[in-house]
Each structure stands twice: as C-alpha cells, then as structure tokens.
Design a protein around this motif. Structure first.
Motif, short mmCIF file in Angstrom:
data_model
loop_
_atom_site.label_atom_id
_atom_site.label_comp_id
_atom_site.label_asym_id
_atom_site.label_seq_id
_atom_site.Cartn_x
_atom_site.Cartn_y
_atom_site.Cartn_z
N UNK A 317 9.59 -14.85 1.89
CA UNK A 317 8.36 -15.59 2.13
C UNK A 317 7.29 -14.68 2.75
N UNK A 318 7.66 -13.90 3.76
CA UNK A 318 6.70 -13.01 4.43
C UNK A 318 6.20 -11.89 3.52
N UNK A 319 7.04 -11.52 2.53
CA UNK A 319 6.65 -10.45 1.61
C UNK A 319 6.00 -10.97 0.33
N UNK A 320 5.82 -12.30 0.23
CA UNK A 320 5.27 -12.92 -0.99
C UNK A 320 6.10 -12.53 -2.21
N UNK A 321 7.44 -12.63 -2.05
CA UNK A 321 8.36 -12.20 -3.10
C UNK A 321 9.16 -13.35 -3.68
N UNK A 322 8.86 -14.60 -3.32
CA UNK A 322 9.58 -15.73 -3.89
C UNK A 322 9.08 -15.97 -5.31
N UNK A 323 9.97 -16.01 -6.28
CA UNK A 323 9.52 -16.16 -7.68
C UNK A 323 8.69 -17.43 -7.88
N UNK A 324 7.64 -17.28 -8.64
CA UNK A 324 6.78 -18.39 -9.06
C UNK A 324 6.17 -19.14 -7.87
N UNK A 325 5.98 -18.46 -6.73
CA UNK A 325 5.36 -19.11 -5.57
C UNK A 325 4.47 -18.10 -4.85
N UNK A 326 3.26 -18.49 -4.57
CA UNK A 326 2.30 -17.63 -3.87
C UNK A 326 2.35 -17.99 -2.38
N UNK A 327 2.92 -17.09 -1.57
CA UNK A 327 3.05 -17.34 -0.13
C UNK A 327 2.13 -16.43 0.69
N UNK A 328 1.08 -15.93 0.06
CA UNK A 328 0.18 -15.05 0.79
C UNK A 328 -0.60 -15.83 1.86
N UNK A 329 -1.00 -15.12 2.89
CA UNK A 329 -1.76 -15.69 3.99
C UNK A 329 -3.23 -15.74 3.60
N UNK A 330 -3.86 -16.88 3.86
CA UNK A 330 -5.28 -17.06 3.53
C UNK A 330 -6.06 -17.38 4.79
N UNK A 331 -7.02 -16.52 5.08
CA UNK A 331 -7.88 -16.72 6.24
C UNK A 331 -9.32 -16.49 5.82
N UNK A 332 -10.23 -17.13 6.53
CA UNK A 332 -11.65 -17.01 6.19
C UNK A 332 -12.10 -15.55 6.31
N UNK A 333 -12.83 -15.10 5.32
CA UNK A 333 -13.43 -13.78 5.36
C UNK A 333 -12.52 -12.66 4.93
N UNK A 334 -11.32 -12.97 4.41
CA UNK A 334 -10.43 -11.90 3.95
C UNK A 334 -9.72 -12.34 2.68
#
Length: 590
Positions: A317-334
C-alpha cells in the motif's frame, strides 16, 4: 547594604510554590501571601519581589485589561450571562440557551442587568465571550512536519477481528453495537490494532496483538517493531516527536522513560480532541477498510499470521504496488505520489537508528531517579551503558546550585548522556542534556584535565548569579578592572565613583516651621541616698587630718557617737572641739 541571601534548595522550593500561588490568586488576594513570605524571611516587599524574580523567575508585571471601553454593565453579570450560554451547548455543537433567557436567569439570581439584550450581545462579542466566537477558537489548524520521521502519530483501537479457540471471528454490528456491549466484554482476549502514521510522508504501519486491553508492555513492543529495522521493510527509525492521546498506556512512566531516553518529545492531546492527530485516525480507517475487509474472504488463524499479512499489505500500500489499485497520496499543490517515495527523501541526519531491544528494555524497566548536587557542582550517576558511576558537571547551568535535588533520566543517544530537569515555579522545567566528564585519571586518581598546581590555572564557568554580580560591579566601580575593584573594596573607596549624593543632600532639606507644642511637667522626686556612718577609727583619722589632736579623741567619739560618726557631722565635731579648746571630758551615756 544587605547582600542577597544565598540560594538554597528549600528557599527556592518555597519561592516557586509562592509564585504558583500568586499566579493562581485572584485580584486583591495576593497581599496576604506576600505579607506571609515577608514575615517568614524578614524581607521587605521589594526584596521579596527581587528574590521571586531571581530564584523563581516570576515577575509581577501587570497584564493589559481585556476590555478598554466603559460600560454601565457589571462584568460579573456579563460573565454569568456568557457562561450560561456556553454551558448550554450540546456535544453536537447546538446552542440551547440564548441571551434573553440567560439575562433573565442572571437577573433573578442577584445580578444587575442594566442594558438591553442587543447591548449584552455587543459586549460579549467585544470580549470574545459569545458562543460562536468560542466555537471558532477551536477550529482545526493544519499542521506540518519538517521531514520524514520528524513526527509520528500512534493510536490503538479495538480490531474488527478477534480469535476464539483458534478460529477467526469478525465483529458484526448486529452482534456488538459500537463494540461496547456486554457480549464483546465476554471476549477475554480481544485483538488490538496499533497504527503508526508518519506525518510527512503519510506512511501507515499496522500491528496487532491479542490482549485483554491496552498495556504499556504492548505499546513498547509496538514502538520497537515500528521503529526497528524489520526484514523486507524499508521504513524504520526513531522520530523526534510522537503525538497520541492521554491513554493510560501512553502516559505510563515506563513508556515515558523510554521516550525520554530516545529523546522523543511526547505530545498528548486533550480527551475528545482526536482531530489533533487526524492523520493516524485516517490511518486506522485505511487499515480497517483496505486491509481488514479482505479477511472476511481470506481468513487467517492467529495473530502471527495476521501480522504477517498486515506487513505485506502495508508494504504494498505504501509503495503503490497493489495490483489494479491506486494508493498514491494526494495533497493540495502536489502531484500524486506514493508514500514510500516521500519517505525516501529522508536524510542521513534525520534517520535515527533504534538501539538494540535489550538496551531499550533496560530503560522501560528503570525509573527516573534523583541525585543531589555536590558542593563542587557535580552529580554522580550510573548510566546503564556506562558499567559504573560517572561524574557530570552542572556548573554554569541556570537554576542549579549546590545541595539541589534534581531528576535524572538516562538517554540512549550520545556518550552516556543524561537528561537533567530543573524545576521552575510555573511547572515548565528547564531541561539540560549532559554527557559525563572525561574519566582519564593519573596514577593518583586525579583527572588529567585538571590544572596543575603552580603551572596552569582554571576556574569554573560563570553562573547566572556570577554574571549578574559582574554587571552590578560594573556599576559600583565604573571603568575599573577586576584588580582595581579588589583594591577599591579593601580601601573602602567611595562606590560609583563618589558621584552618588546619598548623605549630602540631607543637610539642605528644609523642614517646615511649626509652632512649639505645650507639654506637661513630670513631677519626679530625686531619690535620697544615705551614706553609711564612718567608723570611730575613720572619724578620728579624718579629724586629725583637720588639725584636731586629742589624746582621748577615740574614747570621746565612742561616747558621743556609739553607732558611728556620720560624715556630715565632722564639721560640727571640729567646731565643738576647737570651741572648748580643752580635752573632752568623758560623760556617762544612758
């Protein structure tokens, strides 16, 4: 001029306690406290204020009043109206009492309301007392951390999963409403979930344990697991700040000792203010919805398997490596980014390696100890990593003097470093970090760093009192060197260059004229002192010195003055004997 009293531990403790009482005293209630202290030490009020500032760091500076306007409305009544409205706010934020009702109740309870409801509202707004302003003052504030591993947030909670007789069970809402009914209480060993959240990178790390409830031991094990290096996991390291709630396990002295040893600042939020650590609250929700929801379809059979599955999920999850799932962190301005990509920005000086488990465990079992400051301004302490007692020099530290009893806590980082706490009147202790003095000794047990007699000289660093004394000496002896000051003291030279008129002006003071007052005479009779009579021999000797030569003088005196001759009668005796000009005749007496 009276010199300042020598600081002692007992005096400073009393002054610190007095300062706390003065801070808490209402207006007008400080006089009795000050009078009591002045009577105890025999000080003037000015001297007491000076010692409070010098030894306890307390000053009597007046604060600016909250309201600078003028109003006929009494402040007590206004405060009562505002307090009743504040007390009517429900847990959901709804206000149930407003100004007209509050003013009516206040008026019927002895408070004088002399302005309209509209004016009451203006006054409460001006003083920031109304309910809306109070609610806005508690609005959440977005916080930031400086780098990965700067701030970690930790929160334990009851897990949806528990195990009974080797079988995995899932808590159902219809069976355990909000996890708080009696049926759940019958489950002796529940499954607790500990979640750590790295504030900078958003990294989430879960860990599970079977226990009857929260405990300091389980919390310690989780911190060691989270901060230590684990096989197959990139994340590790000790933070500088740890945020959590005021749970009994979090604030246990054993856990706090470990945090102090690791130089981790512990920050707890007030009960009911979970949003202060909203990151880990969201992390708990992530673990519950993204990981534990999978267990219903692919169960595990014990906590060991559960932790292995949770670690695998967290890494992916922390590496955004789960197949077919986007677990990236989303914050304003980045741009969206994986949590591990952010955490990998950590620098070498920011990644603090956790010491071995056994070393940390020694601090878990230990307690903060106290040590007394010796006359040479040193303390002795046996650090767990030192293998014996070491000497720590506290000379020059503000607030420390010989005879003080200080709290000592060992630190894990550094060369047998310790944390030294010096109490202050306001509760904000001064904290120092010290390392022991070098233990290189000569053949006679003396430190090699000590000055050699007759060759080199050394003196201890100046304390706050030393520096303040030098500043005062500069006023007393302007423009003089230290040697010149010593000579001036020995010669009783005039202080401050003789420019201070301390006596001369008294001669020129004009005293207002006044009519003389009549008085009453005191009639006192002078006492009469009666001298003892002369003996017959003393009288005869005195008479012969005046020219009286009679062969029968002594018998005559005995016959005339059988009890002795009064000294005042000598003149009469001389006149009598010279007038007769003949030998006195003896006469029978009685």
């Amino acid at each position: 001029m009276a010199t300042a009293p020598k600081p002692t531990h007992a005096t400073r403790e009393y002054l610190c306690e007095l300062a706390r009482r003065l801070e808490a005293a209402q207006h007008g209630g400080k006089g009795a406290l000050l009078a009591e202290a002045c009577a105890l030490y025999g000080w003037s009020t000015g001297k007491l204020y000076a010692e409070l500032e010098r030894q306890a760091g307390w000053t009597s500076g007046r604060k600016t009043r909250a309201d600078k306007g003028r109003t006929r409305q009494g402040e007590d009544a206004l405060a009562m109206v505002a307090a009743m409205q504040r007390g009517s706010v429900r847990a959901n934020g709804k206000q149930t009492m407003f100004t007209p009702v509050a003013a009516s109740i206040a008026a019927n309870n002895g408070q004088e309301i002399v302005v309209s409801t509209r004016q009451l509202n203006r006054l409460t707004r001006a003083r920031r007392l109304n309910v809306r302003q109070q609610a806005e003052s508690h609005a959440p504030v977005q916080l930031r951390s400086l780098h990965p591993n700067h701030v970690h947030q930790v929160d334990p909670s009851l897990c949806l999963v528990y195990y009974m007789r080797g079988e995995q069970k899932i808590i159902r809402d219809d069976e355990f409403y909000k996890n708080k009914l009696d049926r759940l209480a019958k489950v002796q060993f529940k499954c607790w979930r500990y979640v750590m959240y790295d504030h900078a990178s958003g990294l989430v790390l879960p860990w599970y344990v079977t226990a009857a409830g929260e405990s300091p031991l389980n919390l310690f094990k989780f911190l060691m697991h989270a901060w230590g290096q684990q096989p197959g996991r990139r994340f590790h390291g000790v933070p500088k700040v740890l945020m959590w709630d005021k749970g009994s396990a979090n604030t246990a002295s054993a856990v706090q000792n470990v945090l102090r040893a690791l130089e981790v600042q512990s920050i707890t939020h007030a009960p009911g203010n979970a949003r202060a650590k909203g990151g880990v609250e969201g992390g708990n929700n992530l673990v519950e919805t993204q990981f534990e929801s999978r267990l219903r379809f692919d169960p595990v059979h014990n906590v060991e398997e559960l932790n292995a599955a949770a670690s695998a999920w967290a890494e992916a999850y922390n590496a955004n490596a789960i197949p077919h799932q986007d677990t990236r962190l989303r914050r304003n301005g980045m741009e969206p980014v994986s949590r591990y990509d952010l955490w990998m920005k950590i620098r070498q000086d920011e990644l603090r390696i956790l010491p071995p488990f056994e070393v940390c465990q020694a601090f878990l079992e230990g307690k903060t100890v106290t040590r007394k400051v010796a006359r040479d301004l040193t303390i002795t302490f046996a650090h767990p990593r030192a293998g014996g007692s070491r000497i720590y020099n506290v000379a020059g530290l503000a607030g420390v003097c010989g005879g003080d009893t200080l709290e000592i806590s060992p630190l894990l980082f550094g060369d047998c470093a310790i944390s030294l706490r010096v109490p202050r009147f306001d509760g904000e202790d001064l904290v120092y970090r010290l390392e022991p003095e070098a233990q290189d000794l000569d053949a006679y047990g003396r430190p090699l760093s000590a000055p050699v007699i007759g060759e080199t000289y050394a003196r201890r660093p100046d304390s706050d009192a030393d520096r303040a004394g030098k500043a005062l000496d500069g006023l007393l002896f302007p423009g003089m060197t230290a040697d010149q000051m010593d000579k001036a003291r020995r010669s009783n030279a005039a202080l401050m260059g003789g420019m201070v008129d301390a006596v001369r002006h008294l001669e020129h003071i004009e005293i207002p004229a006044a009519l003389p007052r009549r008085g009453t005479d005191i009639n006192v009779a002078a006492p009469l002192f009666e001298a003892p009579p002369l003996t017959h021999f003393e009288a005869a000797k005195a008479l012969r010195s005046r020219g009286i030569e009679r062969p029968d003088l002594h018998p005559w005196l005995v016959a005339q003055y059988p009890d002795g001759v009064p000294e005042a009668e000598l003149d009469n005796v001389v006149a009598t004997l010279r007038g007769t000009n003949q030998a006195p005749r003896l006469q029978a007496v009685g």
